[in-house]
Write a protein that holds these residues in place. Structure first.
Motif, mmCIF file in Angstrom:
data_model
loop_
_atom_site.group_PDB
_atom_site.id
_atom_site.type_symbol
_atom_site.label_atom_id
_atom_site.label_comp_id
_atom_site.label_asym_id
_atom_site.label_seq_id
_atom_site.Cartn_x
_atom_site.Cartn_y
_atom_site.Cartn_z
ATOM 1 N N UNK A 170 0.811 -1.223 0.000
ATOM 2 C CA UNK A 170 0.000 0.000 0.000
ATOM 3 C C UNK A 170 0.840 1.267 0.000
ATOM 4 N N UNK A 171 1.994 1.218 0.640
ATOM 5 C CA UNK A 171 2.879 2.378 0.689
ATOM 6 C C UNK A 171 3.430 2.684 -0.702
ATOM 7 N N UNK A 172 3.665 1.655 -1.481
ATOM 8 C CA UNK A 172 4.294 1.801 -2.790
ATOM 9 C C UNK A 172 3.363 2.388 -3.845
ATOM 10 N N UNK A 173 2.076 2.436 -3.545
ATOM 11 C CA UNK A 173 1.109 2.971 -4.508
ATOM 12 C C UNK A 173 1.393 4.439 -4.807
ATOM 13 N N UNK A 174 1.713 5.199 -3.754
ATOM 14 C CA UNK A 174 2.008 6.628 -3.923
ATOM 15 C C UNK A 174 3.093 7.015 -2.921
ATOM 16 N N UNK A 175 4.217 6.312 -2.991
ATOM 17 C CA UNK A 175 5.235 6.437 -1.941
ATOM 18 C C UNK A 175 5.782 7.847 -1.803
ATOM 19 N N UNK A 176 5.888 8.587 -2.886
ATOM 20 C CA UNK A 176 6.455 9.935 -2.798
ATOM 21 C C UNK A 176 5.606 10.827 -1.886
ATOM 22 N N UNK A 177 4.305 10.556 -1.827
ATOM 23 C CA UNK A 177 3.415 11.356 -0.987
ATOM 24 C C UNK A 177 3.539 10.994 0.489
ATOM 25 N N UNK A 178 4.124 9.846 0.764
ATOM 26 C CA UNK A 178 4.180 9.344 2.141
ATOM 27 C C UNK A 178 5.569 9.439 2.768
ATOM 28 N N UNK A 179 6.544 9.984 2.036
ATOM 29 C CA UNK A 179 7.912 10.037 2.526
ATOM 30 C C UNK A 179 8.369 11.471 2.750
ATOM 31 N N UNK A 180 9.280 11.630 3.718
ATOM 32 C CA UNK A 180 9.884 12.930 3.943
ATOM 33 C C UNK A 180 10.906 13.211 2.844
ATOM 34 N N UNK A 181 11.533 14.371 2.932
ATOM 35 C CA UNK A 181 12.503 14.770 1.894
ATOM 36 C C UNK A 181 13.709 13.847 1.850
ATOM 37 N N UNK A 182 13.971 13.105 2.936
ATOM 38 C CA UNK A 182 15.128 12.210 2.907
ATOM 39 C C UNK A 182 14.870 10.943 2.098
ATOM 40 N N UNK A 183 13.625 10.757 1.660
ATOM 41 C CA UNK A 183 13.290 9.626 0.800
ATOM 42 C C UNK A 183 13.192 8.289 1.496
ATOM 43 N N UNK A 184 13.359 8.279 2.817
ATOM 44 C CA UNK A 184 13.373 7.026 3.574
ATOM 45 C C UNK A 184 12.310 6.977 4.653
#
Length: 204
Positions: A170-184
């Motif tokens: 589920x996280x991978x569906x729109x991961x950019x929206x769920x991550x901070x600027x560090x990408x992790x």
């Protein structure tokens, strides 16, 4: 009284969640409200997440910290590890997958021997711009390795007949929206999603 003991790294700890303090603390808040508003039994939630921890670190502390937090019955022990273990630095993973599997196996076996239910949580994806690229700590993570370690978690869940909660999909569906600027690390929306997925399985 029951206990839910959440072992993990910074994602379990709730780093970068400016709203609550992570998915584990959101579950804790929900269960406290439930106890105060109903006649249901109290459930103690322990957030045992440590930023930067690998399963090597878990092995050093797991048994005593687990035992001291077990209630008389209805214990659940969660493991959320891998994002640090799989990181590659100077050409080597911080914890190679064989050691990762062995570390978790020892901890799972101990928890099961104590009569606890065990729940594994797989590893969230990283942002596309960080895939295979050294971060500020010169550590490299890539999606292929994440999926490899996640397969190991799936295999462990089958071997020990314990639950596995899939947060990667589920996280991978729109991961950019769920991550901070560090990408992790998940942002507040990411932790809300983790809470939704984990609580739906854990508290069903």
């Amino acid at each position: 009284m029951a206990s839910i003991i959440c072992f993990g790294d910074s994602i379990t700890r709730g780093e970068s969640d400016a709203v609550y303090g992570g998915w584990a603390d959101r579950i804790k808040t929900r269960l406290i409200k439930q106890f105060l508003e109903t006649d249901q039994d109290r459930v103690s939630v322990f957030n045992m997440g440590i930023s930067g921890e690998t399963t090597d670190g878990l092995m050093q502390r797991f048994q005593p910290e687990c035992v001291t937090r077990l209630s008389d019955n209805n214990n659940t022990v969660l493991f959320g590890y891998g994002a640090n273990d799989l990181a590659c630095q100077e050409g080597k993973h911080l914890v190679v997958i064989g050691s990762y599997i062995n570390n978790l196996s020892h901890c799972i076996e101990f928890a099961l021997e104590k009569g606890a239910a065990v729940v594994l949580i797989n590893i969230t994806p990283i942002a596309a711009h960080l895939d295979g690229i050294p971060n500020v700590n010169k550590r490299i993570r890539n999606d292929a390795t994440i999926r490899h370690y996640n397969q190991a978690l799936l295999d462990l869940s089958v071997k020990y007949d314990v639950a596995l909660i899939d947060v990667y999909t589920p996280f991978n569906v729109d991961k950019e929206a769920y991550l901070t600027a560090d990408g992790l690390h998940p942002n507040s929306a990411g932790h809300e999603l983790l809470y939704d997925v984990i609580s739906a399985s854990l508290l069903a």
